[in-house]
Each structure stands twice: as C-alpha cells, then as structure tokens.
Design a protein around this motif. Sequence first.
Motif, mmCIF file in Angstrom:
data_model
loop_
_atom_site.group_PDB
_atom_site.id
_atom_site.type_symbol
_atom_site.label_atom_id
_atom_site.label_comp_id
_atom_site.label_asym_id
_atom_site.label_seq_id
_atom_site.Cartn_x
_atom_site.Cartn_y
_atom_site.Cartn_z
ATOM 1 N N GLN A 1 86.229 72.237 -31.847
ATOM 2 C CA GLN A 1 87.638 72.623 -31.719
ATOM 3 C C GLN A 1 87.777 74.133 -31.961
ATOM 4 O O GLN A 1 87.238 74.666 -32.933
ATOM 5 C CB GLN A 1 88.500 71.859 -32.722
ATOM 6 N N ASP A 2 88.479 74.775 -31.069
ATOM 7 C CA ASP A 2 88.747 76.211 -31.198
ATOM 8 C C ASP A 2 90.134 76.368 -31.826
ATOM 9 O O ASP A 2 91.146 76.460 -31.136
ATOM 10 C CB ASP A 2 88.686 76.876 -29.819
ATOM 11 N N GLY B 1 91.672 66.803 -23.772
ATOM 12 C CA GLY B 1 92.794 66.551 -22.877
ATOM 13 C C GLY B 1 94.154 66.545 -23.532
ATOM 14 O O GLY B 1 95.164 66.257 -22.878
ATOM 15 N N ARG B 2 94.214 66.884 -24.830
ATOM 16 C CA ARG B 2 95.494 66.911 -25.535
ATOM 17 C C ARG B 2 95.635 68.198 -26.340
ATOM 18 O O ARG B 2 94.641 68.822 -26.717
ATOM 19 C CB ARG B 2 95.621 65.712 -26.492
ATOM 20 N N VAL C 1 95.319 67.171 -43.536
ATOM 21 C CA VAL C 1 96.225 66.186 -44.137
ATOM 22 C C VAL C 1 96.974 65.411 -43.058
ATOM 23 O O VAL C 1 97.193 64.202 -43.181
ATOM 24 C CB VAL C 1 97.225 66.890 -45.081
ATOM 25 N N LYS C 2 97.338 66.118 -41.991
ATOM 26 C CA LYS C 2 98.063 65.472 -40.901
ATOM 27 C C LYS C 2 97.711 66.160 -39.592
ATOM 28 O O LYS C 2 97.549 67.382 -39.554
ATOM 29 C CB LYS C 2 99.579 65.544 -41.130
ATOM 30 N N ILE C 3 97.594 65.378 -38.525
ATOM 31 C CA ILE C 3 97.356 65.943 -37.202
ATOM 32 C C ILE C 3 98.007 65.044 -36.173
ATOM 33 O O ILE C 3 97.961 63.812 -36.275
ATOM 34 C CB ILE C 3 95.840 66.134 -36.931
ATOM 35 N N GLU C 4 98.644 65.662 -35.167
ATOM 36 C CA GLU C 4 99.373 64.895 -34.147
ATOM 37 C C GLU C 4 99.302 65.641 -32.819
ATOM 38 O O GLU C 4 99.314 66.875 -32.786
ATOM 39 C CB GLU C 4 100.826 64.712 -34.573
ATOM 40 N N ASP C 5 99.250 64.877 -31.714
ATOM 41 C CA ASP C 5 99.259 65.526 -30.405
ATOM 42 C C ASP C 5 100.692 65.829 -29.994
ATOM 43 O O ASP C 5 101.653 65.287 -30.564
ATOM 44 C CB ASP C 5 98.549 64.649 -29.363
ATOM 45 N N ASN C 6 100.853 66.678 -29.002
ATOM 46 C CA ASN C 6 102.188 67.173 -28.661
ATOM 47 C C ASN C 6 103.069 66.140 -27.962
ATOM 48 O O ASN C 6 104.270 66.347 -27.810
ATOM 49 C CB ASN C 6 102.106 68.443 -27.810
ATOM 50 N N ASP D 1 90.909 63.107 -21.279
ATOM 51 C CA ASP D 1 89.988 63.612 -20.260
ATOM 52 C C ASP D 1 88.973 62.566 -19.816
ATOM 53 O O ASP D 1 88.317 62.742 -18.786
ATOM 54 C CB ASP D 1 89.285 64.884 -20.745
ATOM 55 N N LEU D 2 88.836 61.451 -20.541
ATOM 56 C CA LEU D 2 87.963 60.362 -20.092
ATOM 57 C C LEU D 2 88.530 59.658 -18.859
ATOM 58 O O LEU D 2 87.799 59.000 -18.122
ATOM 59 C CB LEU D 2 87.777 59.328 -21.205
ATOM 60 N N LEU D 3 89.829 59.806 -18.636
ATOM 61 C CA LEU D 3 90.481 59.131 -17.506
ATOM 62 C C LEU D 3 90.547 60.023 -16.272
ATOM 63 O O LEU D 3 91.006 59.580 -15.219
ATOM 64 C CB LEU D 3 91.896 58.706 -17.885
ATOM 65 N N LYS D 4 90.064 61.246 -16.378
ATOM 66 C CA LYS D 4 90.197 62.185 -15.262
ATOM 67 C C LYS D 4 88.872 62.308 -14.495
ATOM 68 O O LYS D 4 87.807 62.107 -15.035
ATOM 69 C CB LYS D 4 90.622 63.567 -15.792
#
Length: 286
Positions: free
Chosen positions: A123-124, A148-149, A176-181, A283-286
């Motif tokens: 992760q960058d 992909g997110r 502590v917390k992480i969420e996609d947009n 990205d597994l679905l692309k």
Amino acid sequence: MKQMIILFSLIVAAMANAQNQRFIYEYKFITDSTAKDKQLSETMYLEVASKGSKFYSKDYFQSDSTMRAITEKDTESISINLGDFKFKGKIRYNIEKMYPEYSINFFTTLGSDEYLVQEKRKQDWKILPEKEKIGEFNTQKAVCDFAGRKWTAWFTTDLPIQDGPYKFYGLPGLIVKIEDNTHSHSFELKGSQKLPAGYEWKSTKDKERYHTLITINEAKFKKAYYDYRQDPMKSQKQMLAEGTIIEMRDSTGKLLDPVEASRKQEAAAKANIKKQNNIIELDLLK
C-alpha cells in the motif's frame, strides 16, 4: 470468551510490548451491490507475535477445526451429513504477514482447492494531518488505493505496530479503523486479548491437509478465480474423476443421489457467485 477482553481504556497501558496480542475487529461488508441494505458482519482476529501476524475469522476457524477433526477418521471416503454439520462464519480466507519484511501469504479456497497466494503488492499510503478520537484512541488519517478500491484508514501510534486488518500494513501504528470510499467494506478495532501462555506462531502452510496446497502468484490466482466463477464445481468433478468417493446425506442421514445432489450444489454455487459482485478486491472481477 474465557479471557477477559481488555477495554480500550486499558489497552494502551498493556501495550509496552505489543506482541503476543489478539486484536478483535468487527468487519462489516456488503458483497452484493444489488442489496446494499443487507450488510453483513463478522468477528475477525488479528494475532500479533514476534514472527508475524495472522488474520482470520473467529467463527470459521472454530468450524474448520471441528470439520478437520471429523474428516481425520477417513482419508479415502468422505461422508457428509448435510443436516449435522454447517460451517459457521462467512469469511473463509486467512492472511499471514511475516515480520520484519511484512511479506504476505493469503490462504483461501476455491471449491475443494486450497490456495496460497504469495502477495507482492504494497500500500502506498498518504498520511494526512486530520486526527480523530476513535474509542479511547487518538488516531490520524491516511489514504491509499488498493485492490480496486480507495481506502481511508485511522491509525494510532499508541499501539506501536505497523500492522492492521486484512492485508493492510505499513503505517506508523496499528490501524484502528479502515473503510473504502463506497462504505461497502470496513474494519474497526473493538478490543484486545493477550494470547495464551506458550502461544507458538505456526504458518497455515505447515498444517496437515489431504490435498496439495496450490502455491501461486497474484496473476495466476486471478485467472483461477475467474475460472472458478465460470465453473464452481470443477475441482469436485476432478476429485470424482480420480476416484474419490463423496457421500452426501440429508438431515435424516439418508444417502442422496450423487448426480442430483451435485446438480443442486452447482446451482446453489452459481447463484451465490452472482451475488458476489462487490467483493473486497474489486480488481479480481476485472
């Protein structure tokens, strides 16, 4: 739980040595984009030791241990009573990070095949100035694009380990917390336990298994995942062709017709795959 969960107000004092801890996360997810009101949740464990960390579903780990104990009785004929045993837990993968390089092994199953995917992606992160209090933790914001997110994480330097849930790592403190947009997938720390005395970190690749663990890279796994979505019963068909006897029984113990049972199982698998259109790694679905 037999061991007392350490409340957030006590965790920091207990973390002079952050190793040998089990961090408990709540994972909330929506895997079917056509049913966004049906959010699911799972309790996940991040176990941190000197060699590395493991991330897995609490319920599925317990079910898998029970099933392995049952099938150890017979390696040639597998008799499944559909009414007697049901796997708990919806998350079937587990993830290992080996310290200090944080190399990642991703273990998952497609049909009856078990895979070890050796991850090379990192992760960058971009660390931002925003800060927020989450529970008892002072956290700071960071963002990255991954699989992909777009992800937003909140990490705390109060817990000085550069790890987190799922495949996430590399920030100056525990995530502590992480969420996609899209708010489809989120992990949030809910508590912590000390690991049992004498805990020994062992890799999942070294456990006893009846079938060969398939070790591949990310590109080959993406191809395998695509093939599985097209034909989810392929590995089971191969097992039958090789002479493996698979008995299926209903809730009364009655032996089911293998052709009819397989047909129903395949139809159910394909219907479930159609609903898996909003998976965590798009990205597994692309």
